[in-house]
Scaffold this motif. Sequence first.
Motif, PDB file in Angstrom:
ATOM      1  N   ASN A  95       1.074  -1.299   0.105  1.00 34.70           N
ATOM      2  CA  ASN A  95      -0.291   0.083   0.009  1.00 34.70           C
ATOM      3  C   ASN A  95       1.216   1.198  -0.054  1.00 34.70           C
ATOM      4  OD1 ASN A  95      -2.242  -1.368  -0.188  1.00 34.70           O
ATOM      5  ND2 ASN A  95      -2.046  -1.646   2.126  1.00 34.70           N
ATOM      6  N   SER A  96       2.116   0.940   0.008  1.00 34.70           N
ATOM      7  CA  SER A  96       3.054   2.157  -0.275  1.00 34.70           C
ATOM      8  C   SER A  96       2.600   3.198  -1.841  1.00 34.70           C
ATOM      9  CB  SER A  96       4.724   2.233  -0.590  1.00 34.70           C
ATOM     10  OG  SER A  96       4.692   1.381  -1.819  1.00 34.70           O
ATOM     11  N   ARG A 134       1.199   1.876  -5.310  1.00 34.10           N
ATOM     12  CA  ARG A 134       0.063   3.410  -5.789  1.00 34.10           C
ATOM     13  C   ARG A 134       0.366   3.178  -6.912  1.00 34.10           C
ATOM     14  NH1 ARG A 134      -0.570   3.783  -1.011  1.00 34.10           N
ATOM     15  NH2 ARG A 134      -0.167   6.314  -0.808  1.00 34.10           N
TER      16      ARG A 134
END
Length: 94
Positions: free
Chosen positions: A20-21, A25
């Motif tokens: 989810n960094s 993304r």
Amino acid sequence: MGKLFGPDFITQKYLQQYPNSARARSWAGVGVHIETENGVWRIGGNGYTWAGKPDAWVLPFEQAVRKIAHCGPEKRGRFLRAARSALQEKPHDD
């Protein structure tokens, strides 16, 4: 240990560690090649070639991530930003 990312690639290992960094993304929707230990995947995942060749598979990043999700770290999977914008999707692909 190899680099986990660069301006034109991001590794499967990096995505597993930091899914989810902001960097992960930022690849959303990007056309990529899949590269594993034997080279860049040909269209449809049928054999290997080099990035930029006409038979090198270009697909959306999200789809590419799903395609190699089963691969272990020994495959050294990574995604290379494709130079061309046209995506080639295999018919009846997920």
